[in-house]
Enzyme design. Structure first.
Site, PDB file in Angstrom:
ATOM      1  N   SER A 165       0.852  -1.181   0.000  1.00  0.00           N
ATOM      2  CA  SER A 165       0.000   0.000   0.000  1.00  0.00           C
ATOM      3  C   SER A 165       0.889   1.232   0.000  1.00  0.00           C
ATOM      4  CB  SER A 165      -0.879  -0.002   1.255  1.00  0.00           C
ATOM      5  OG  SER A 165      -1.499   1.253   1.467  1.00  0.00           O
ATOM      6  N   TYR A 223      -2.179  -0.222  10.636  1.00  0.00           N
ATOM      7  CA  TYR A 223      -2.088  -0.610   9.229  1.00  0.00           C
ATOM      8  C   TYR A 223      -0.775  -0.164   8.611  1.00  0.00           C
ATOM      9  CZ  TYR A 223      -3.469  -1.067   4.316  1.00  0.00           C
ATOM     10  OH  TYR A 223      -3.517  -1.407   2.991  1.00  0.00           O
TER      11      TYR A 223
END
Length: 281
Positions: free
Chosen positions: A141, A154
């Site tokens: 990501s 995250y």
């Protein structure tokens, strides 16, 4: 079987679902895995529509469960002699401010996004080493390159995945195995709109971070109309599998490359001023 074998984790939705269809369309035989095979209806429907249902087998795999991983390993060893592509896609996003995220919540985030990747990768590596080739694609990501506020569980898990993948690529190159990192920004079926979880304390009005979290949530919601088409990520997966992509890191999505560039060339104090100004902090 004359088709090469591709394994996809987290194949019940989002990038995993679309990548399974893409790989099957590109003449791979796909082992589409998911924690709950009862959630495979959308994948089955799309596979039938695209005419590739005969090239996809749905298998249960919970990447956080040692028992499930061992069961999947046994299935591979019993039924298959090669594994050509592994897409480590299973994951979820946990938000919240660091002071208010429980350590066990951090552990759970890492169990899926990091340790699950490591466990599944260890299963397929003997196949790839024996055959002298293979491709491992880890779904990272933009959060693996940039530490956004309110998302440290995250973000930290994706930073760990990036470091693991760097080492893995260097370790496996001599064996003919390539490792890739796809770094998506914001997409329509993306983890922020469908799989997001937030530590409960950061959502309570009594939290000292409540106003800050509201501003972050608003910023994410305001950006939804700019979300990209997730088919773009599936196409990148297909291109990597077909040997059309050789770069280790593949940033994807609107603004992703610019964000990485700005972090690389600007002093950190400039970067943080830009972020805090955007959030009016």
């Amino acid at each position: 079987m004359d088709r090469k074998i591709a394994i996809v984790t987290g194949a019940n939705s989002g990038f995993g679902l679309l990548s399974s269809i893409e790989l099957a369309s590109r003449e791979f035989y796909v082992l589409a895995t998911m924690r709950d095979i009862k959630k495979a209806d959308e994948l089955k429907k799309m596979a039938k529509t695209r005419g590739v249902e005969s090239y996809i087998t749905i298998l249960p795999l919970d990447v956080t469960s040692e028992e499930s991983i061992e069961g999947f390993k046994e299935t591979l060893n019993e039924k298959y002699t090669s594994v050509d592509i592994l897409l480590n896609n299973a994951g979820y996003a946990l938000g919240g401010f660091a002071e208010e995220v429980g350590i066990n919540e951090y552990r759970e985030q890492f169990e899926t996004n990091v340790f699950g990747v490591m466990a599944v990768t260890q299963i397929v590596l003997p196949f790839m080493r024996d055959q002298g080739n293979g491709k491992i694609i880890n779904m990272s990501s933009i959060s693996g390159r940039f530490g956004f506020p309110g998302l440290s569980p995250y973000v930290s898990s994706k930073h760990a995945l990036e470091g693991y993948s760097e080492s893995l690529r260097l370790e496996l190159k001599p064996f003919g195995i390539d490792v890739f990192l796809i770094e998506p920004g914001s997409y329509q079926t993306n983890i922020w709109t469908s799989g997001k979880k937030v530590a409960s304390r950061s959502l309570e009005k009594e939290s000292p971070y409540y106003t800050y979290m509201e501003k972050i949530e608003t910023e994410l919601e305001n950006g939804q109309e700019k979300l990209g088409n997730p088919e773009e990520i599936a196409a990148i997966v297909g291109d990597i599998a077909a040997g059309k992509v050789t770069a280790f890191r593949i940033p994807a999505g609107r603004g992703t490359k610019l964000t990485i560039l700005l972090k690389a060339i600007l002093p950190w104090n400039r970067v943080e001023k830009m972020i805090l100004k955007k959030l009016s902090m």
